[in-house]
Design an enzyme around this catalytic site. Structure first.
Site, PDB file in Angstrom:
ATOM      1  N   LYS A  64      -6.577 -12.247   9.370  1.00 55.74           N
ATOM      2  CA  LYS A  64      -7.549 -11.869  10.404  1.00 55.74           C
ATOM      3  C   LYS A  64      -8.592 -10.892   9.877  1.00 55.74           C
ATOM      4  O   LYS A  64      -9.792 -11.097  10.053  1.00 55.74           O
ATOM      5  CB  LYS A  64      -6.822 -11.234  11.593  1.00 55.74           C
ATOM      6  CG  LYS A  64      -7.693 -10.404  12.515  1.00 55.74           C
ATOM      7  CD  LYS A  64      -6.897  -9.835  13.639  1.00 55.74           C
ATOM      8  CE  LYS A  64      -7.028  -8.442  14.081  1.00 55.74           C
ATOM      9  NZ  LYS A  64      -7.889  -7.453  13.631  1.00 55.74           N
ATOM     10  N   ASN A  65      -8.148  -9.831   9.223  1.00 55.36           N
ATOM     11  CA  ASN A  65      -9.102  -8.779   8.864  1.00 55.36           C
ATOM     12  C   ASN A  65     -10.008  -9.166   7.697  1.00 55.36           C
ATOM     13  O   ASN A  65     -11.033  -8.527   7.477  1.00 55.36           O
ATOM     14  CB  ASN A  65      -8.383  -7.445   8.639  1.00 55.36           C
ATOM     15  CG  ASN A  65      -7.912  -6.859   9.973  1.00 55.36           C
ATOM     16  OD1 ASN A  65      -8.391  -7.266  11.032  1.00 55.36           O
ATOM     17  ND2 ASN A  65      -6.969  -5.938   9.921  1.00 55.36           N
ATOM     18  N   ARG A  93      -5.582 -12.037  20.223  1.00 51.72           N
ATOM     19  CA  ARG A  93      -6.744 -11.674  19.382  1.00 51.72           C
ATOM     20  C   ARG A  93      -6.400 -11.827  17.913  1.00 51.72           C
ATOM     21  O   ARG A  93      -7.278 -12.090  17.096  1.00 51.72           O
ATOM     22  CB  ARG A  93      -7.129 -10.214  19.635  1.00 51.72           C
ATOM     23  CG  ARG A  93      -7.938  -9.989  20.890  1.00 51.72           C
ATOM     24  CD  ARG A  93      -8.430  -8.560  20.933  1.00 51.72           C
ATOM     25  NE  ARG A  93      -8.820  -8.162  19.595  1.00 51.72           N
ATOM     26  CZ  ARG A  93      -8.578  -6.974  19.054  1.00 51.72           C
ATOM     27  NH1 ARG A  93      -7.955  -6.054  19.723  1.00 51.72           N
ATOM     28  NH2 ARG A  93      -8.967  -6.705  17.829  1.00 51.72           N
ATOM     29  N   CYS A 149      -9.289  -1.840  19.240  1.00 47.41           N
ATOM     30  CA  CYS A 149      -8.093  -1.199  19.797  1.00 47.41           C
ATOM     31  C   CYS A 149      -8.307   0.310  19.904  1.00 47.41           C
ATOM     32  O   CYS A 149      -8.984   0.909  19.068  1.00 47.41           O
ATOM     33  CB  CYS A 149      -6.880  -1.477  18.909  1.00 47.41           C
ATOM     34  SG  CYS A 149      -6.421  -3.214  18.824  1.00 47.41           S
ATOM     35  N   ARG A 165     -12.579   6.629  16.726  1.00 47.59           N
ATOM     36  CA  ARG A 165     -12.761   5.761  15.545  1.00 47.59           C
ATOM     37  C   ARG A 165     -14.238   5.795  15.152  1.00 47.59           C
ATOM     38  O   ARG A 165     -15.003   4.883  15.479  1.00 47.59           O
ATOM     39  CB  ARG A 165     -12.296   4.334  15.846  1.00 47.59           C
ATOM     40  CG  ARG A 165     -10.809   4.241  16.105  1.00 47.59           C
ATOM     41  CD  ARG A 165     -10.382   2.812  16.396  1.00 47.59           C
ATOM     42  NE  ARG A 165     -10.295   1.984  15.205  1.00 47.59           N
ATOM     43  CZ  ARG A 165      -9.997   0.684  15.225  1.00 47.59           C
ATOM     44  NH1 ARG A 165      -9.754   0.077  16.383  1.00 47.59           N
ATOM     45  NH2 ARG A 165      -9.927  -0.009  14.117  1.00 47.59           N
ATOM     46  N   PRO A 166     -14.655   6.849  14.445  1.00 43.40           N
ATOM     47  CA  PRO A 166     -16.082   6.976  14.117  1.00 43.40           C
ATOM     48  C   PRO A 166     -16.530   5.945  13.090  1.00 43.40           C
ATOM     49  O   PRO A 166     -15.702   5.324  12.418  1.00 43.40           O
ATOM     50  CB  PRO A 166     -16.173   8.388  13.528  1.00 43.40           C
ATOM     51  CG  PRO A 166     -14.807   8.700  13.028  1.00 43.40           C
ATOM     52  CD  PRO A 166     -13.833   7.911  13.855  1.00 43.40           C
ATOM     53  N   ASP A 200      -0.984  -1.056  10.364  1.00 46.08           N
ATOM     54  CA  ASP A 200      -0.913  -2.220  11.258  1.00 46.08           C
ATOM     55  C   ASP A 200       0.510  -2.785  11.372  1.00 46.08           C
ATOM     56  O   ASP A 200       0.737  -3.733  12.127  1.00 46.08           O
ATOM     57  CB  ASP A 200      -1.890  -3.318  10.797  1.00 46.08           C
ATOM     58  CG  ASP A 200      -3.335  -2.868  10.933  1.00 46.08           C
ATOM     59  OD1 ASP A 200      -3.591  -1.893  11.669  1.00 46.08           O
ATOM     60  OD2 ASP A 200      -4.208  -3.484  10.295  1.00 46.08           O
TER      61      ASP A 200
HETATM   62  N1  EPU Z   1     -12.900   6.524   9.699  1.00 47.39           N
HETATM   63  C1  EPU Z   1     -13.815   7.543   9.766  1.00 47.39           C
HETATM   64  N2  EPU Z   1     -15.140   7.236   9.599  1.00 47.39           N
HETATM   65  C2  EPU Z   1     -15.573   5.976   9.375  1.00 47.39           C
HETATM   66  C3  EPU Z   1     -14.632   4.930   9.313  1.00 47.39           C
HETATM   67  C4  EPU Z   1     -13.296   5.233   9.482  1.00 47.39           C
HETATM   68  O1  EPU Z   1     -13.452   8.709   9.970  1.00 47.39           O
HETATM   69  O2  EPU Z   1     -16.782   5.779   9.251  1.00 47.39           O
HETATM   70  C5  EPU Z   1     -11.461   6.816   9.869  1.00 47.39           C
HETATM   71  C6  EPU Z   1     -10.869   6.101  11.076  1.00 47.39           C
HETATM   72  O3  EPU Z   1     -11.068   6.835  12.270  1.00 47.39           O
HETATM   73  C7  EPU Z   1      -9.417   5.993  10.686  1.00 47.39           C
HETATM   74  C8  EPU Z   1      -9.481   5.819   9.177  1.00 47.39           C
HETATM   75  O4  EPU Z   1     -10.774   6.290   8.755  1.00 47.39           O
HETATM   76  O5  EPU Z   1      -8.743   7.185  10.981  1.00 47.39           O
HETATM   77  C9  EPU Z   1      -9.315   4.405   8.673  1.00 47.39           C
HETATM   78  O6  EPU Z   1     -10.186   3.535   9.392  1.00 47.39           O
HETATM   79  P1  EPU Z   1     -10.763   2.174   8.755  1.00 47.39           P
HETATM   80  O7  EPU Z   1     -12.233   2.289   8.727  1.00 47.39           O
HETATM   81  O8  EPU Z   1     -10.034   1.893   7.500  1.00 47.39           O
HETATM   82  O9  EPU Z   1     -10.347   1.127   9.853  1.00 47.39           O
HETATM   83  P2  EPU Z   1     -11.218  -0.052  10.428  1.00 47.39           P
HETATM   84  O10 EPU Z   1     -12.041  -0.645   9.358  1.00 47.39           O
HETATM   85  O11 EPU Z   1     -11.875   0.373  11.681  1.00 47.39           O
HETATM   86  C10 EPU Z   1      -9.519  -1.922   9.819  1.00 47.39           C
HETATM   87  C11 EPU Z   1      -8.751  -2.962  10.580  1.00 47.39           C
HETATM   88  C12 EPU Z   1      -7.660  -2.313  11.382  1.00 47.39           C
HETATM   89  C13 EPU Z   1      -6.761  -1.493  10.472  1.00 47.39           C
HETATM   90  C14 EPU Z   1      -7.587  -0.514   9.624  1.00 47.39           C
HETATM   91  C15 EPU Z   1      -6.756   0.230   8.591  1.00 47.39           C
HETATM   92  C16 EPU Z   1     -10.456  -4.611  10.996  1.00 47.39           C
HETATM   93  C17 EPU Z   1     -11.337  -5.288  11.964  1.00 47.39           C
HETATM   94  N3  EPU Z   1      -9.670  -3.654  11.470  1.00 47.39           N
HETATM   95  O12 EPU Z   1     -10.080  -1.069  10.808  1.00 47.39           O
HETATM   96  O13 EPU Z   1      -6.925  -3.387  11.934  1.00 47.39           O
HETATM   97  O14 EPU Z   1      -5.847  -0.747  11.248  1.00 47.39           O
HETATM   98  O15 EPU Z   1      -8.627  -1.220   8.948  1.00 47.39           O
HETATM   99  O16 EPU Z   1      -6.140  -0.654   7.715  1.00 47.39           O
HETATM  100  O17 EPU Z   1     -10.441  -4.952   9.818  1.00 47.39           O
HETATM  101  C18 EPU Z   1      -5.381  -4.396  13.355  1.00 47.39           C
HETATM  102  O18 EPU Z   1      -5.531  -5.437  12.698  1.00 47.39           O
HETATM  103  O19 EPU Z   1      -4.478  -4.249  14.230  1.00 47.39           O
HETATM  104  C19 EPU Z   1      -6.276  -3.282  13.136  1.00 47.39           C
HETATM  105  C20 EPU Z   1      -6.404  -2.276  13.983  1.00 47.39           C
END
Ligand code: EPU
Length: 429
Positions: A23-24, A398, A118, A123-124, A306
């Site tokens: 998915k991701n 999803r 989610c 989640r910035p 995850d």
């Molecule tokens: N973060 C920041 N600033 C940013 C981006 C992230 O502070 O600009 C923080 C987040 O708040 C969090 C951490 O960094 O505390 C990690 O966030 P990341 O950016 O890695 O997560 P994401 O890209 O928003 C993806 C997956 C998530 C998965 C995370 C971590 C997608 C669409 N989502 O999210 O997937 O938990 O990476 O591996 O790829 C899921 O599949 O259930 C899911 C939530």
């Protein structure tokens, strides 16, 4: 009409489950296809509602989308002109932000709705914005829409202050068609980051180092069409591995890359399950009551966040007290209240859950608050004595491909029913 899953727990499952595409990776590769002039044939696309939403968004943008079979699509963005991508559905998806990197790369501008996803606390997207600015883009947020514009997108050094999957991929997308070399330092290393880089390289990009903490992207003028097959979903596979251990089942989980599952395999062995690694499959056999464990979630190659709700559900049944620490998000324990309804003994203090294992769970009416929480409740329901009813299952769909069909085929007793509108409301309508 909303619906719910009704699970009669207690059955031991036996048989094979085929895992779908990641998915991701898919939720980044589909928007990345808008950068390509030519036909991208993408195989092993997961059959999940987040992907159907992406195909709908691309179609509404004027991209030609052709379904070849259930898991293969052809995407042709040759005639795409940069347009605002501000559809309602995008506010509910985290991955909608990948269109910023993709459109900025190809057209030098993008207008995209702020992402949703989610709810795990704040989640910035500051690291995405920092990366785009380093490449020379102006970024403004107005009325819930991110406006990005660059006169001249040029490669640069981007140091990530936090390890972020989304920001790493997004900056990689933006840099792919930028002028010159971009170096992303402190990059995330998840298998799906490597997969997105491999997809882009297949289409003519020049990206090296994906899977390490330093990625080098040498900007190219144009991407061309090609064929790419998405890797199997590590988290879907891990979920069924944990499910086998929690229900004392014997499951052969096919279409996996065992190396991507090593941290889950190691924990399951430590807890007492039998895990056999085959070429493109793992076989997991539950072995009586699981043992306790200490787990901290971390960016790859650490234990994935995850998988945290699913493993915590297994540990709720362990012989002894376990500690699970969430190392990625501020608030990913909202599902614990639902497990408590089923008899779990879990105390949460901030990012730490102390889980005192119980000998068995009992069925209850519960609600999935997000995708992986929903998967954890399915595991709990299958392990529990009696009947469990899960509402909020659209979260599960999803990200899990045909979960109920796959589980019923190996002996689970799960039915899908519409949630009835109470008569007092029906009459008022
Ligand atoms: N973060 C920041 N600033 C940013 C981006 C992230 O502070 O600009 C923080 C987040 O708040 C969090 C951490 O960094 O505390 C990690 O966030 P990341 O950016 O890695 O997560 P994401 O890209 O928003 C993806 C997956 C998530 C998965 C995370 C971590 C997608 C669409 N989502 O999210 O997937 O938990 O990476 O591996 O790829 C899921 O599949 O259930 C899911 C939530």
């Amino acid at each position: 009409m909303p619906y719910k899953y009704t699970i009669n727990g207690g059955a031991r499952l036996k048989g094979a489950i085929n895992v779908g595409g990641c998915k991701n990776a898919a939720v980044a590769i589909l928007p990345a296809a808008t950068m390509v002039r030519g036909v991208c044939r993408i195989e092993n696309v997961p059959r999940i509602s987040d992907i159907y939403a992406w195909l709908d968004i691309l179609t509404r943008m004027g991209v030609s989308v052709r379904s070849i079979n259930e898991t293969t699509v052809e995407i042709d963005s040759t005639s795409l002109r940069s347009i605002p991508a501000t559809f309602d559905v995008m506010r509910e998806m985290r991955a909608s932000y990948y269109l910023i990197g993709a459109l900025l790369s190809r057209f030098g501008e993008a207008q995209v709705s702020m992402p949703g996803g989610c709810d795990f606390g704040v989640r910035p997207i500051d690291q995405h914005i920092k990366g785009f600015r380093s490449l020379g883009s102006d970024i403004e947020v107005r009325n819930g829409i991110i406006h990005a514009k660059a006169e001249h997108l040029a490669g640069n050094h981007v140091y990530m202050d936090v390890v972020s999957v989304g920001a790493t991929i997004n900056v990689m997308l933006a840099a792919t068609l930028a002028d010159g070399m971009t170096v992303i330092e402190n990059a995330a290393k998840e298998p799906h980051i490597v997969d997105v880089a491999n997809f882009l390289n297949t289409m003519g990009a020049d990206i090296k180092g994906a899977g390490t903490d330093m990625i080098k992207i040498n900007g190219v003028r144009e991407l061309h069409g090609g064929t790419y097959s998405i890797i199997p979903d590590q988290i879907e596979a891990g979920t069924y591995m944990v499910l086998a251990a929690a229900t004392e089942s014997d499951l052969l989980i096919n279409n996996v890359i065992p190396k991507h599952l090593e941290c889950i395999t190691a924990k399951l062995r430590e807890i007492g399950a039998d895990v056999e690694e085959l070429d493109e499959a793992v076989r997991v056999r539950g072995n009586g009551r699981p043992g306790k464990a200490m787990i901290k979630t971390m960016p790859h190659p650490g234990f994935p966040t995850d998988m945290q709700p699913q493993i915590a559900t297994l540990l709720a049944l362990a012989d002894g007290t376990s500690v699970v620490t969430e190392g990625v998000y501020d608030n990913r324990f909202r599902y614990v209240d639902e497990l408590r309804r089923m008899g779990a003994h879990i105390q949460v203090d901030g990012k730490v859950a102390v889980i005192e294992g119980v000998a068995g769970l009992t069925g209850a009416a519960v609600r999935a608050c997000d995708l992986r929480a929903g998967a954890a409740l399915v595991i709990a329901g299958l392990a529990a004595a009696g009947r469990t009813e899960i509402e909020g299952v659209s979260h599960i769909e999803r990200g899990y491909e045909m979960m109920i069909e796959k589980l019923c085929a190996v002996g689970a007793d799960i039915s899908v029913r519409e949630i009835e509108t109470p008569s007092v409301i029906r009459e008022a309508l």
